[in-house]
Scaffold this active site. Structure first.
Site, short mmCIF file in Angstrom:
data_model
loop_
_atom_site.label_atom_id
_atom_site.label_comp_id
_atom_site.label_asym_id
_atom_site.label_seq_id
_atom_site.Cartn_x
_atom_site.Cartn_y
_atom_site.Cartn_z
N GLU A 5 -12.68 0.01 -9.36
CA GLU A 5 -12.36 -0.91 -10.47
C GLU A 5 -13.40 -0.91 -11.60
O GLU A 5 -13.03 -1.04 -12.78
CB GLU A 5 -12.17 -2.34 -9.94
CG GLU A 5 -10.92 -2.51 -9.07
CD GLU A 5 -11.09 -1.98 -7.65
OE1 GLU A 5 -12.23 -1.70 -7.24
OE2 GLU A 5 -10.07 -1.85 -6.93
N ASP B 121 -4.99 -9.85 -8.01
CA ASP B 121 -5.30 -8.87 -9.05
C ASP B 121 -4.14 -8.11 -9.70
O ASP B 121 -3.79 -8.31 -10.85
CB ASP B 121 -6.36 -7.88 -8.54
CG ASP B 121 -6.05 -7.28 -7.16
OD1 ASP B 121 -4.94 -7.49 -6.65
OD2 ASP B 121 -6.92 -6.56 -6.62
N ARG C 96 0.43 3.80 -3.14
CA ARG C 96 -0.21 5.09 -2.83
C ARG C 96 0.83 6.19 -2.63
O ARG C 96 0.68 7.29 -3.17
CB ARG C 96 -1.06 4.96 -1.56
CG ARG C 96 -2.14 3.91 -1.70
CD ARG C 96 -3.10 3.94 -0.55
NE ARG C 96 -3.84 2.69 -0.45
CZ ARG C 96 -5.08 2.57 0.04
NH1 ARG C 96 -5.71 3.60 0.49
NH2 ARG C 96 -5.66 1.39 0.09
N GLU D 112 0.83 -1.21 0.00
CA GLU D 112 0.00 0.00 0.00
C GLU D 112 0.87 1.25 0.00
O GLU D 112 0.54 2.25 -0.65
CB GLU D 112 -0.94 0.02 1.22
CG GLU D 112 -1.91 -1.14 1.29
CD GLU D 112 -3.05 -1.06 0.28
OE1 GLU D 112 -3.12 -0.10 -0.50
OE2 GLU D 112 -3.88 -2.00 0.28
N THR E 158 -1.48 0.97 -10.29
CA THR E 158 -2.72 0.34 -9.83
C THR E 158 -3.54 1.25 -8.93
O THR E 158 -4.68 0.96 -8.60
CB THR E 158 -2.43 -1.01 -9.14
OG1 THR E 158 -3.66 -1.72 -8.99
CG2 THR E 158 -1.78 -0.81 -7.78
C1 DMJ Z 1 -6.54 0.36 -4.56
O1 DMJ Z 1 -5.70 0.69 -3.52
C2 DMJ Z 1 -5.80 -0.25 -5.70
O2 DMJ Z 1 -6.57 -0.18 -6.83
C3 DMJ Z 1 -5.40 -1.67 -5.44
O3 DMJ Z 1 -4.76 -2.26 -6.54
C4 DMJ Z 1 -6.61 -2.47 -5.09
N1 DMJ Z 1 -7.40 -1.89 -4.09
C5 DMJ Z 1 -7.64 -0.49 -4.02
C6 DMJ Z 1 -8.96 -0.01 -4.55
O4 DMJ Z 1 -10.00 -0.84 -4.47
#
Ligand code: DMJ
Length: 676
Positions: free
Chosen positions: A572, A438, A309, A305, A658
């Site tokens: 998503e 994912d 982020r 994370e 992501t």
């Molecule tokens: C986000 O932090 C990112 O997209 C991650 O890859 C998956 N989860 C969250 C959003 O749902």
């Protein structure tokens, strides 16, 4: 005492305590002469200095000091002292423009550099247009025209032909279109940063204004939603990780640890920049510069994370603005994550302690394993960070992970979600395009795109895995819907996570890179998955989708269990609408995105921001009182881009990590600057 006799006579200390002098109190005649001689010499030097140094005689030491500092270069800009600007009594202007000759020369160099770039750009566009015209016929739109005219505006402004120079917004608009090759080093010290607060702007980070008034209105609405979310965070939770919009206070999810790291600022900043909310952007930028410091605090944070982020957000802002502060902060954060990689296999642990560097995995993870979607979602950021800092360590870490994985066995042709970092063995054979798996798949495709075709290993792995996913995970419901199930050993679980809905967009983008006979299939699969995800929204009372939905004999695309019915502002589904819109231009994707935006505004909006919902099947659902940082980073950004023209973050020069932070594509985006 022997110790006291060597100390000066004005004061003596013995064992730290002062001792009163007991000697005579008057000076002898010879001592008086010596004192007078010393004083006389001192006075003579002072008078001489005053008469012989011209700078001091000239009358204004402030102006002289100002001139020296100013002449030292454009990095040391000071406002002129009050009477210098209007002439004063010590004017030393060198030209009719009242300007320092160094700056004149620098400016001339800048102008000629921009003009050269402009010319090169024109030639390139001309050639491209002619090439395209040969292939597609005469109706080829030259979408670089905006960029060229913006550059001309800047040249005019620098030449003093435009009074727009003082309008910050216009500057930012135009500077955003400047060729990135124009930088401080090229032009002998004069940086655009000297003129517009550190913004040098990556290409394609401005514009996107739709000509259709209806779409423009929708886009403005999304911007207003961002403003509402941000303003409330600023008011009630500034510097905290996230906002509790109902109780109007700060919040920190476990992934951020207990230290306030301003997660919503770092995560939201690239969206503010793209939406041209520039005062808000500047406020966030300044907070990061002054406060983002992971050396303080003794908390445990998630490696994954923090990467997507924080490092992703900072790198994106660096690429989009050229502000080196972001690069330095990104490296500072990355350094904090490195201890997690000290495992026998080099597969990192999930959690790292900011103070001690001690690392571990989640207690709930099968066989103390690391998670595929976590250690497999570092590549884009770490490679880019190495390339822009010249420090190979980050790239080495993620290349090692990739090499390690490429040699592993693949049960059923897929990578399980759990890998023990000590033994190098798989944990439970649970395979998923949703939670835990994912973004590993996403980063294989995007690494290939980011590397502009260099990372062949990534493409090969992606192509193979896409086929395995298609064979083992893709299912068709009784009603004809395509969905992505989970696989546990040999058992299929007919459940699809909201998280897996990003795959609609992934397959659509990836279709271009599949073998020729598979392209159409994967584009269609991307559309079908996106359709299913839209159904999961459409079959609820709120028109917002649940966390997971199932397919049974009796029902399709609906959550069955209570703990699957919540909506935490995830992006998503909207992410896939955005990608499919860019790829197909089918207006239904904008329509679906608008339905979602309206539903968010209706059901999640409260006075203090936006909240998640506990049950999407109830119009009066209880709220969870959390405004997720990814709501700012992703959900609202994808919506905004969905209602923008394609010249804003064009996907042939930017790849979104992501967390939806745009990173430049090597060789295709001049914001990708390699330091060797
Ligand atoms: C986000 O932090 C990112 O997209 C991650 O890859 C998956 N989860 C969250 C959003 O749902």
């Amino acid at each position: 005492m022997a110790a006291s006799s060597v100390l000066p006579t004005y004061q003596r200390y013995i064992n730290g305590a002062p001792v009163t002098s007991v000697g005579r109190k008057t000076l002898r005649l010879r001592e008086k002469y010596i004192v007078l001689l010393v004083l006389g010499t001192f006075v003579a030097i002072c008078i001489g200095t005053f008469f012989f140094l011209p700078e001091l005689r000239s009358g204004s030491t402030i102006n002289t000091a100002y001139r020296h500092i100013r002449d030292a270069g454009s990095d040391l800009l000071l406002p002129p002292p009050p009477h210098y600007a209007d002439g004063g009594n010590v004017v030393r202007h060198h030209n009719v423009n009242n300007e320092d000759p160094h700056k004149e020369v620098d400016r001339a160099k800048l102008i000629s550099k921009i003009q050269e770039d402009l010319e090169r750009e024109r030639q390139k566009n001309l050639k491209e247009s002619m090439d395209k015209a040969q292939v597609e016929g005469p109706l080829v739109k030259n979408d670089q025209s905006h960029s060229s005219s913006s550059t001309e505006t800047i040249v005019n402004a620098l030449q003093g032909k435009s009074s727009d120079l003082l309008s910050q917004d216009k500057w930012l608009n135009n500077v955003g279109q400047l060729p990135m090759s124009v930088n401080k080093n090229d032009i002998g010290g004069l940086d655009l940063n000297d003129i517009v607060r550190d913004h040098t702007g990556g290409p394609g980070t401005r514009g996107g204004e739709p000509s259709d008034p209806d779409i423009r209105e929708k886009r403005n609405k999304i911007k207003e939603m961002m403003k509402h979310a941000w303003d409330n965070y600023v008011q009630y939770a500034w510097g905290q990780n996230e906002l509790r919009p109902l109780s109007k206070r700060g919040h920190s999810a476990g992934i951020f640890g207990k230290t306030a790291l301003g997660a919503s600022i770092v995560d939201g900043l690239s969206t503010l920049y793209i939406m041209e909310l520039l005062d808000d952007y500047q406020k966030g930028r300044d907070w990061i510069a002054a406060n983002l410091n992971l050396d303080v605090g003794n908390s445990e944070i998630s490696v994954f994370e923090t990467n997507i982020r924080f490092i992703g957000g900072l790198l994106s802002c660096y690429a989009m603005t050229g502000d080196v502060m972001f690069k330095e902060k990104a490296e500072h954060v990355a350094q904090k994550l490195l201890p997690a990689f000290n495992t026998p296999t080099g597969i990192p642990y999930a959690i790292v302690n900011l103070k001690s560097g001690a690392s571990k995995n989640y207690a709930w993870a099968s066989s103390s394993s690391s998670i595929l979607a976590e250690f497999g979602t570092l590549h884009l950021e770490f490679v880019y960070l190495s390339d822009i800092t010249g420090n190979p360590v980050y790239k080495e870490k993620v290349n090692h992970i990739r090499d390690f994985l490429s040699k592993m066995d693949k049960p059923q042709g897929l990578f399980p979600n759990y890998l023990n970092p000590k033994t190098g063995r798989w944990g439970q054979h649970h395979m998923s395009m949703g939670a835990l798996g994912d973004s590993f798949y996403e980063y294989l495709l995007k690494s290939w795109i980011q590397s502009n075709g260099e990372d062949v290993q990534a493409l090969q792995m992606y192509q193979e895995l896409a086929e395995a996913i298609n064979d083992k995970l893709v299912q068709t419901s009784k009603g004809g819907m395509k969905y992505l199930a989970d696989l546990k050993y040999d058992r299929i679980e007919h459940k699809m996570d909201h998280l897996a809905c990003f795959a609609g967009g992934l397959f659509a983008i990836g279709s271009d890179y599949m073998p020729p006979n598979r392209k159409d299939y994967y584009l269609q699969l991307g559309k079908d998955i996106t359709h299913t995800c839209h159904e999961s929204y459409d079959r609820t009372a709120t028109k917002l989708g649940p966390e997971s939905f199932r397919f049974t004999e009796a029902s399709e695309a609906r959550a069955m269990k209570q703990n699957e019915k919540y909506y935490i502002q995830r992006p998503e589904v909207i992410e896939s609408y955005f990608v499919l819109w860019r790829v197909t231009k089918d207006p239904k994707y904008r329509q679906w995105g608008w339905e979602a935006a309206q539903a968010i505004d209706k059901h999640c909006r409260v006075d203090g921001g936006f909240s998640g919902l506990k049950n999407v099947y109830m119009t009066d659902s209880a709220k969870d009182d959390v405004q997720q940082s990814f709501f700012l980073a992703e959900t609202l950004k994808y919506l905004y881009l969905l209602f923008s023209e394609d010249d804003l973050i064009p996907l042939d020069s930017w790849v979104l990590n992501t967390e939806a932070h745009p990173l430049p594509i090597k060789g295709k985006n001049s914001a990708y600057k390699t330091t060797s």
